[in-house]
Design a protein around this motif. Structure first.
Motif, PDB file in Angstrom:
ATOM      1  N   ASN A 197      11.079  -0.959  -2.438  1.00  0.00           N
ATOM      2  CA  ASN A 197      11.251  -1.642  -3.728  1.00  0.00           C
ATOM      3  C   ASN A 197      12.042  -2.934  -3.565  1.00  0.00           C
ATOM      4  O   ASN A 197      11.711  -3.953  -4.178  1.00  0.00           O
ATOM      5  N   THR A 198      13.105  -2.874  -2.764  1.00  0.00           N
ATOM      6  CA  THR A 198      13.927  -4.074  -2.556  1.00  0.00           C
ATOM      7  C   THR A 198      13.083  -5.182  -1.933  1.00  0.00           C
ATOM      8  O   THR A 198      13.071  -6.320  -2.419  1.00  0.00           O
ATOM      9  N   ILE A 199      12.374  -4.845  -0.857  1.00  0.00           N
ATOM     10  CA  ILE A 199      11.579  -5.865  -0.155  1.00  0.00           C
ATOM     11  C   ILE A 199      10.496  -6.428  -1.078  1.00  0.00           C
ATOM     12  O   ILE A 199      10.319  -7.647  -1.169  1.00  0.00           O
ATOM     13  N   LEU A 200       9.831  -5.536  -1.806  1.00  0.00           N
ATOM     14  CA  LEU A 200       8.742  -6.008  -2.664  1.00  0.00           C
ATOM     15  C   LEU A 200       9.251  -6.861  -3.826  1.00  0.00           C
ATOM     16  O   LEU A 200       8.614  -7.844  -4.193  1.00  0.00           O
TER      17      LEU A 200
ATOM     18  N   GLU B 244       0.829  -1.205   0.000  1.00  0.00           N
ATOM     19  CA  GLU B 244       0.000   0.000   0.000  1.00  0.00           C
ATOM     20  C   GLU B 244       0.864   1.257   0.000  1.00  0.00           C
ATOM     21  O   GLU B 244       0.608   2.208  -0.721  1.00  0.00           O
ATOM     22  N   LYS B 245       1.916   1.157   0.815  1.00  0.00           N
ATOM     23  CA  LYS B 245       2.839   2.295   0.890  1.00  0.00           C
ATOM     24  C   LYS B 245       3.419   2.606  -0.487  1.00  0.00           C
ATOM     25  O   LYS B 245       3.523   3.755  -0.892  1.00  0.00           O
ATOM     26  N   GLN B 246       3.804   1.545  -1.197  1.00  0.00           N
ATOM     27  CA  GLN B 246       4.392   1.747  -2.526  1.00  0.00           C
ATOM     28  C   GLN B 246       3.350   2.296  -3.499  1.00  0.00           C
ATOM     29  O   GLN B 246       3.619   3.240  -4.249  1.00  0.00           O
ATOM     30  N   ALA B 247       2.161   1.697  -3.443  1.00  0.00           N
ATOM     31  CA  ALA B 247       1.122   2.088  -4.394  1.00  0.00           C
ATOM     32  C   ALA B 247       0.717   3.553  -4.206  1.00  0.00           C
ATOM     33  O   ALA B 247       0.467   4.269  -5.184  1.00  0.00           O
TER      34      ALA B 247
END
Lengths: 394, 748
Positions: free
Chosen positions: B78-81, B61-64
């Motif tokens: 980004n790395t974790i996702l 959600e944070k990324q989106a």
């Protein structure tokens, strides 16, 4: 015999051997004689002049090779009807950053391919494309992409030259290519060269000339001859501008002017040159030296092609300037009669093709559409059917 | 046992320990990284904790929605996702591979049953099928990636192997070879023992080296529990086709590194055994490495001679690529996994060379005429010596320092470290920074009406937002558009907010420029970002580290300058010659000047290049007060002149440090000089750098980074430091002068 004497004898023998090796290495490979194969088109051996000169597709018995603008080589298999990047590595995603060394990617090559005798040929830049090097070599690539071999250096652009253009063709065991570069006195030096594909790295210069705006273009191989268009001017006024279609006989090694004051595209079939004479399609018989007017080209046209049965006259270049709204390909028979007008893929560039298909590549004007290679079956001509088959999509 | 003791004498042991410590130090430094790296790691850790508690939804959600506070958080997300996505897709990827196999084998150009391509397809599928039952779990992958991405360890290994192999044949250099050769155990038995020592040394050293790295990495990256995850859980190891845990992988990884190190060790040993002159051996080794580098770098993997890429000395320095990526090698039409090929070649090579070298040691006799190569080398050496002998005093002294005292080598090492430490990755600028950069580039120089109009136009653009919003509102009220359309439209108008940000930032910039105009009557728009990085105190840790590096370099360079004379026993002889006292004394000081200049250049030129390339320096002719962080500086020179002044101060500081070290070396050995100089000049600075003390007036690195001087901070600190340094210079000069220049000194 003393040990010293033995040493001296061995040293002398080694020196002589080394000298011989150096001399042999420096000596030009022995010229191989060209054996005439006749004027009939030989699939897999002859220049595929039925395609346009973008050199992005090559037709083989097994399928179609296509190189995209991103430098990815694809193959469409006629038997399985499947297309795939020419890389057999299962763990490869065929992306430029892959560590697997993808066989289908050619980042340091020009996006042009040629096919000859079960091998593909491409031009690669020595070093890489970001380097300042201006040296290009011809590479031989195996059909499955797993092997690449540098055949020899084709083009070296002199340091003081402003630019160069190169037009090339692969035909019956040789690569023919022109080099043109500017000299300090505003003239262009142009050479037409012939490189053997047998791995001997032998390059012969066929012709050389210089002049204002001098160039060699439209290199095409037909039968035992190579045809090309030479143009140049003597001074800056261009009053002395000359342009003509020339023929180089591979057997006699003689150059001959075929048609003077010659412009544009040409196609040759059964000793007849079909060419564009200021907006008129003309057939010139090389044996009888007779000329016959066939068809008046429409106002906005180009490029066009002849497959031995029909002429295909595309208005793509003009239409792309007008936003691709009235795209059409006129199909004309050898009597000069308009047979059909097709409009299969309005936003795609036509590569033309063999007696069976016309090939189209989508041009991505907006950057939103996928890269696509499709084809139109010629048996649909006059039927009104304009369906196409997608070969490659990415 | 005697051979062990002979090889591992005190000095060797000390050097080995230093190598291990250096390796660990560089490893820890690379792990810690800069502030940004630390912050990214911290974010990654917190996201992993969040994932364990609440799953991945919150992070997605944070990324989106773009809910990240800065670039570092964005990078961590980004790395974790991407890692999560990889794990999520893993089984699907394997299934796709099966499908891809069917497709590829049905295509005519790949389907030659006897060819390499088909063999490669089968081999790849067989290898990847091993991973079908592997369970992947997300975790802290840095436990592994930090170890395998650390490349400096390979250089340390080469230095170690060189150090040990050169110790093996000390008797040859000391003229004892014939005596040892004639003893009953002086041939095969001795060679076998040496081989055993070499192999054991390499194994123990690599175990210690990788052991310390793995322990540190485990402690700092999630602990022992991470070792139980399957190794394929780490994205970088997605193509490692042998199922095992991270812990087991470490064992395999270290074993492979030991094996490849043994290849290098055997090659070194072989050459040192074959060639009597060790200098020629080094030359041959250098040639082999160079040829290997060319083969490895320039042969494409599709070439017919691609095998040469993997059968050469250079390749065996670092085989990580073969571990991390999956590739098959074409061996006479058969596909062989590259990693397996590497292991087999290495084992065969080590065994064969081990026995060959024992044989060579048995048959190589101590008495032999010089070989052709040695004759050529000797010819060159004689001419070289003649040339050196013709040099003047300065030349000879410089030659002594650079070649005999290995200052040249030290400079090369420091230059390498300096160049390799710069990162040329594209910088992520914030919106404000980007706005300032673009504006400064477009309107650099005196403020023009055009620049002001540009700033005003941004406000006008922003004000359009309200007009458009009102228009949409009235349309919505009239029923021309739906509520959803109205909401979506007003949301899209948020783009206009960036104009306001740009306007605010640029107005501030112009206000500052106007203030400077008022104060000095000569202002200009200057790109400050690069200068802030180059000279500002926001990057102070980086500048302090550079200063420490430069200080260590100059100490190492100057520590042997006088002590070398004492060590060689030429001290008394030199002092009796015409130029042996004052002239040589001043020449040595001049050489310190040259070394200080070189040190300054190799330390600061790479960072200057990095900053000027990434941030863009320029406007050298504008006045220095145009840089906001230097507005209150009393200097009114141009930026270019100011830069020259800063680097001159750095040079002078380094020169004085070099002079102090030089004088200390006149009363002590090189090693002792290094220790004393380091404690005196660098001790407080190092303690301050790692945060243990904060007594600025004795931290000499402030003189090299010299920010106190031009940022008008702590004037007294600068005065104290200069005073202290001058005292040190004076004191050490007095001692040195008494010993070297006085007719009474240097009695010993």
């Amino acid at each position: 015999m003393t040990k010293k004497r033995i040493t001296i004898i061995v040293a002398v023998i080694i020196s002589i051997a080394l000298l011989l090796i150096i001399i042999l290495a420096m000596k030009k490979p022995k010229e191989t004689k060209y054996l005439p194969l006749g004027s009939t088109y030989i699939p897999g051996q002859d220049d595929q002049t039925m395609l346009n000169d973008l050199n992005q597709i090559q037709l083989t018995e097994q399928g179609v090779y296509y190189i995209s603008h991103q430098g990815k080589l694809w193959f469409y298999d006629e038997k399985s009807k499947i297309s795939t990047p020419v890389c057999s590595k299962l763990n490869c995603k065929h992306e430029i950053y892959e560590s697997t060394g993808c066989n289908a990617l050619f980042p340091d090559f020009t996006t042009e391919i040629k096919y000859y005798n079960e091998k593909l040929y491409m031009i690669g830049k020595d070093g890489n494309f970001s380097s300042l090097s201006q040296k290009y070599s011809l590479y031989e690539i195996s059909k499955d992409g797993s092997k690449r071999k540098k055949l020899g250096q084709m083009i070296v652009v002199p340091e003081d030259a402003d630019s160069y253009t190169s037009n090339w063709s692969v035909h019956r065991g040789y690569c023919f290519y022109s080099i043109s570069y500017n000299t300090s006195d505003n003239k262009e030096v142009v050479t037409l060269n012939q490189m053997s594909l047998d791995g001997t790295d032998r390059i012969d210069e066929i012709t050389r000339f210089e002049g204002i705006g001098a160039s060699i273009s439209g290199i095409n191989g037909y039968g035992d001859n190579i045809y090309y268009v030479k143009s140049k001017s003597e001074d800056l006024s261009y009053d002395t501008y000359s342009i003509g279609l020339y023929k180089y006989d591979l057997v006699t090694k003689q150059e001959e002017l075929v048609i003077d004051k010659f412009y544009g595209y040409y196609f040759i079939s059964n000793d007849v040159i079909y060419y564009d004479q200021y907006g008129t399609l003309v057939a010139y018989n090389m044996t009888t030296k007779e000329e016959q007017t066939l068809y008046e080209f429409p106002k906005d046209y180009g490029p066009w092609q002849f497959d031995g049965t029909y002429f295909y006259i595309d208005n793509f270049y003009e239409d792309i300037r007008n936003g691709l709204e009235n795209r059409e390909i006129q199909i004309v028979n050898t009597s000069g009669e308009l047979v059909d007008t097709i409009n299969p893929l309005t936003t795609s560039e036509c590569f033309f093709g063999d007696e069976k298909y016309l090939y189209f590549r989508s041009i991505n004007l907006e950057g939103t559409e996928p890269i696509r290679l499709a084809r139109y079956a010629k048996n649909q001509i006059t039927t009104g059917d304009e369906s196409t088959e997608v070969l490659v999509e990415e | 046992m005697y051979e062990w003791r002979r090889i591992y004498h005190k000095k060797t042991v000390a050097l080995v320990v230093v190598l291990l410590l250096c390796n660990l130090f560089f490893f820890i430094r690379s792990q810690l990284g800069d502030e940004n790296t630390r912050e990214v790691k911290e974010y990654e850790r917190s996201f992993l904790e969040e994932y364990e508690k609440n799953g991945m939804e919150g992070i997605k959600e944070k990324q989106a929605e773009g809910m990240f506070t800065n670039v570092n958080e964005y990078k961590a997300i980004n790395t974790i996702l991407s890692r999560y996505q990889y794990i999520y897709d893993f089984q699907e990827t394997l299934a796709k591979m099966e499908e891809e196999y069917k497709i590829k084998t049905s295509i005519s150009i790949f389907s030659d049953e006897d060819g390499y391509t088909m063999s490669s397809l089968k081999q790849t599928l067989k290898d990847y099928r091993r991973l079908n039952d592997v369970e992947l779990k997300i975790g802290n992958d840095r436990i592994l990636t930090d170890v395998i991405s650390f490349k400096e360890s390979h250089i340390i290994v080469i230095i170690f192997i060189f150090l040990i192999t050169i110790q093996l044949y000390q008797e040859r250099r000391k003229g004892l070879w014939s005596m040892i050769y004639s003893t009953p155990k002086g041939r095969i038995q001795l060679a076998m023992m040496r081989g055993y020592i070499l192999i054991s040394s390499v194994i123990l050293f690599l175990l210690a080296m990788y052991g310390s790295m793995i322990i540190y990495s485990t402690i700092t990256n999630g602990g022992v529990k991470e070792l139980g995850r399957s190794v394929q859980s780490v994205l970088e190891l997605k193509d490692f086709v042998y199922p095992m845990t991270i812990g087991s992988f470490f064992v395999v990884y270290v074993s492979i590194q030991i094996l490849t190190a043994l290849v290098l060790a055997m090659m070194f040993w072989l050459l040192f055994s074959c060639i009597r002159n060790y200098k020629v051996s080094i030359l041959v080794l250098a040639m082999l490495f160079s040829v290997g580098y060319v083969l490895y770098t320039y042969i494409p993997i599709q070439s017919n001679i691609a095998l040469l890429k993997y059968i050469n000395l250079y390749y065996f320095i670092d085989v990580s690529e073969s571990i991390l990526s999956y590739q098959n090698i074409n061996l006479i039409g058969h596909a062989i996994n590259r990693l397996m090929f590497t292991v087999v070649v290495a084992v065969v090579f080590v065994v064969v060379v081990f026995f060959c070298t024992i044989g060579i040691n048995h048959y190589t006799r101590p008495f032999a005429a010089m070989g052709k190569l040695e004759q050529v080398c000797e010819w060159g050496v004689i001419r070289w010596r003649r040339m050196v002998a013709r040099m003047n005093l300065m030349g000879i002294e410089l030659y002594k320092v650079l070649v005999w005292q290995r200052a040249g080598l030290i400079l090369i090492v420091f230059a390498y470290l300096s160049i390799s430490s710069i990162e040329m990755d594209q910088i992520w600028f914030t919106d404000e920074q980007y706005t300032l950069l673009e504006f400064s580039d477009a309107y650099s120089g005196p403020v023009t009406e055009e620049a002001r109009l540009h700033v005003e136009s941004l406000l006008t653009l922003y004000e359009q937002k309200e007009v458009l919003k009102k228009e949409a509102e009235s349309k919505y009220q009239d029923g021309g558009i739906t509520q959803e359309e109205y909401m979506a439209y007003t949301e899209s108008l948020r783009i206009y907010d960036t104009y306001l940000i740009q306007y605010t930032v640029l107005t501030e910039k112009l206000d500052r420029v106007d203030q400077v105009e008022e104060q000095y009557g000569d202002s200009a728009i200057v790109n400050e970002l690069g200068y802030e990085k180059l000279l500002g105190d926001k990057n102070i840790k980086f500048h302090q580290l550079l200063a420490l590096k430069a200080m260590l370099c100059i100490i190492l360079l100057c520590a042997g300058m006088y002590s070398y004379e004492t060590k060689c026993g030429t001290k008394s002889v030199v002092r009796t010659t015409v130029y042996g006292r004052k002239p040589i004394f001043y020449k040595k000081i001049a050489i310190v000047g040259l070394l200080a200049m070189t040190t300054m250049l190799i330390t600061y030129v790479p960072s200057f290049y990095q900053i000027s390339t990434l941030y863009g320096l320029g406007n050298y002719s504008e006045k220095v007060y145009n840089l906001s962080f230097l507005t209150n500086n009393t200097l009114t020179c141009s930026i270019g002149t100011f830069l020259i002044l800063v680097y001159t101060v750095r040079f002078v500081a380094l020169f004085f440090f070099g002079v102090v070290t030089l004088f200390i070396s006149s009363v002590a050995t090189a090693e002792v000089s290094i220790i004393i100089s380091t404690i005196l000049l660098m001790g407080p600075s190092i303690l301050s750098y790692i945060g243990m003390i904060d007594i600025k007036s004795i931290e000499f690195y402030h003189l090299v980074e010299c920010m106190n001087l031009y940022l008008n901070k702590n004037d007294m600190v600068t005065v104290c430091l200069i005073g202290l340094l001058l005292c040190l210079v004076g004191g050490s000069y007095w001692i040195s002068n008494r010993i070297w220049n006085s007719s009474k000194g240097g009695g010993k």
